[in-house]
Design a protein around this motif. Structure first.
Motif: not given
Length: 446
Positions: A281-287
């Motif tokens: 979430f902090m890096r703006g990424l998705s799983l």
């Protein structure tokens, strides 16, 4: 195996309803109002309708079904889709407001979101009206209005619903032993195998499919993942973070998140997963996937891995009902059957089983991946490597790096060779360096 985080990328519904006709079977297309009227005028109630003649409009007109909100549903590979039956016989998907002209058009669209390889939707046997399959209402209509009709006149009966693509899939879901190898291939059904049985990957072309998405993997991801798998003689697992572009159908894997826990440690798993979810979430990424190791075995999926991958693929669909791929990667660091000293890295995906046999194993297929070289080794990656070293430092299954991998190569030398691919740009672009020491690995800053 610890469960995957419940993350998904959302999708905005269209601003206004769209009429979708994709995926309609030729014999399942709805007739236009004029065609319907002409058909009834020319044939009369006592004459037999053609296969295309028995439509949702016909069922509505003769009172076998009624329009309503949320009374249509599709259940496919763990996903549920809900639709409204409109007065004109069309279907409105509740999730997005899209309008579909026929059951097969709606079923095909929904199923392709879960399984992009799906060719047709088998609509009349897949769509349920108030919990009952629509094809049963066709049968009721024939019994009531045309009792002398041949049941084959039902536009899509239970037998027809299998479809060419499902027959094709059915032929490729059974396990048989390859005479020349100990690894079985998929060509026939076998549900009673040992879950640790390894399965040889198929190519998409071998099952008459195209790879439904493109994949790009960062070299930093490869480095951290391989490093993690080299540290211990036990199996490890981790997750992959990145982004999914629906326009270009490109899955970009940008970060690896090792799980610093034992696979059997169910108490520690939730906290580790929560930390990974927060980092994503902090890096703006998705799983976007997961990885695990086969320390001393081939980098091929076991039947258990296939089930896990299929479960992860379904979980990543989330609530948006939009297709998002989930990449599985297996790393085999210490298998003596590998070519050379480098680890074998196997990206794979699972084609879902035929819907007629939902309990079958899916078909594991090899995924073509483009590896993108990063310009520098990030501090995040170095910190993660140091945390991994601390986690395994005193573990009984820590690899003894002074031992010999081959007559002329120690395990430490093997690991150095594995990272040669990255040294050229790591040393040039950053002040960070990885130092390998006998009996333990440490990561330090220059």
């Amino acid at each position: 195996r610890i469960s995957v985080c419940s993350l998904s990328s959302g999708s905005e519904p269209p601003s206004s309803p769209q009429v979708v006709e994709e995926g309609a079977d030729e014999e399942d297309e709805e007739l236009s109002g004029a065609e319907d009227a002409d058909l009834r005028a020319s044939s009369g109630r006592g004459s037999l309708l053609t296969r295309r003649g028995i439509t949702l409009r016909v069922l509505l007109k003769d009172g076998l079904v009624e329009p309503g909100d949320g009374i249509l549903s599709i259940h496919y590979l763990g996903k549920t889709f809900v639709g409204d039956l409109l007065n004109d016989g069309k279907i409105r998907w509740v999730e997005t407001g899209q309008i579909f002209n026929s059951p097969s058009a709606w079923a095909t669209h929904c199923k392709r979101l879960v399984n992009p390889a799906k060719k047709s939707g088998c609509g009349w046997a897949s769509v349920r009206y108030r919990g009952q399959k629509l094809v049963q209402y066709k049968t009721t209509w024939l019994h009531k209005y045309q009792p002398s009709a041949d049941m084959s006149l039902i536009s899509e009966g239970e037998d027809d619903e299998m479809g060419d693509d499902d027959e094709e899939e059915g032929k490729t879901t059974m396990l048989v032993e390859d005479k020349n190898k100990n690894v079985p291939k998929y060509s026939c059904v076998c549900l009673d195998r040992d879950p640790h049985t390894l399965v040889e990957l198929s190519a998409f072309s071998a099952i008459n499919r195209f790879q439904p998405f493109n994949v790009a993997v960062s070299s930093n991801v490869l480095l951290l993942m391989d490093f993690h798998c080299h540290l211990t003689t036990s199996e490890v697992v981790g997750y992959l973070g990145g982004r999914w572009d629906t326009n270009t159908q490109l899955l970009t894997v940008l970060r690896a998140f090792p799980c610093r826990t034992r696979l059997a440690d169910k108490d520690a798993a939730p906290a580790v997963e929560e930390e990974i979810c927060q980092n994503l979430f902090m890096r703006g990424l998705s799983l976007v996937g997961w990885y695990h190791s086969h320390p001393r075995g081939p980098a091929l999926p076991s039947l258990q891995d296939i089930d896990s991958q299929m479960d992860h693929q379904l979980r990543l669909q989330g609530s948006s009902n939009g297709f998002q791929p989930c990449l599985g990667i297996i790393c085999g660091p210490y298998y003596h059957g590998n070519q050379g000293v480098a680890s074998t890295i196997t990206p794979f995906w699972v084609v879902p089983p035929p819907e007629q046999r939902p309990n079958d194993y899916g078909i594991p297929v090899a995924v073509e991946v483009t590896y993108v070289q990063d310009n520098f080794l990030t501090t995040d990656v170095l910190n993660e490597m140091m945390l991994l070293v601390e986690f395994y430092r005193s573990a009984p299954d820590l690899v003894q790096f002074s031992q010999m991998w081959s007559p002329n190569t120690s395990i430490l030398d093997k690991i150095k060779v594995c990272y040669n691919f990255s040294s050229s740009y790591i040393h040039k672009q950053t002040k960070h360096n990885i130092h390998f020491h006998d009996l333990q690995l440490t990561c330090s800053l220059r």
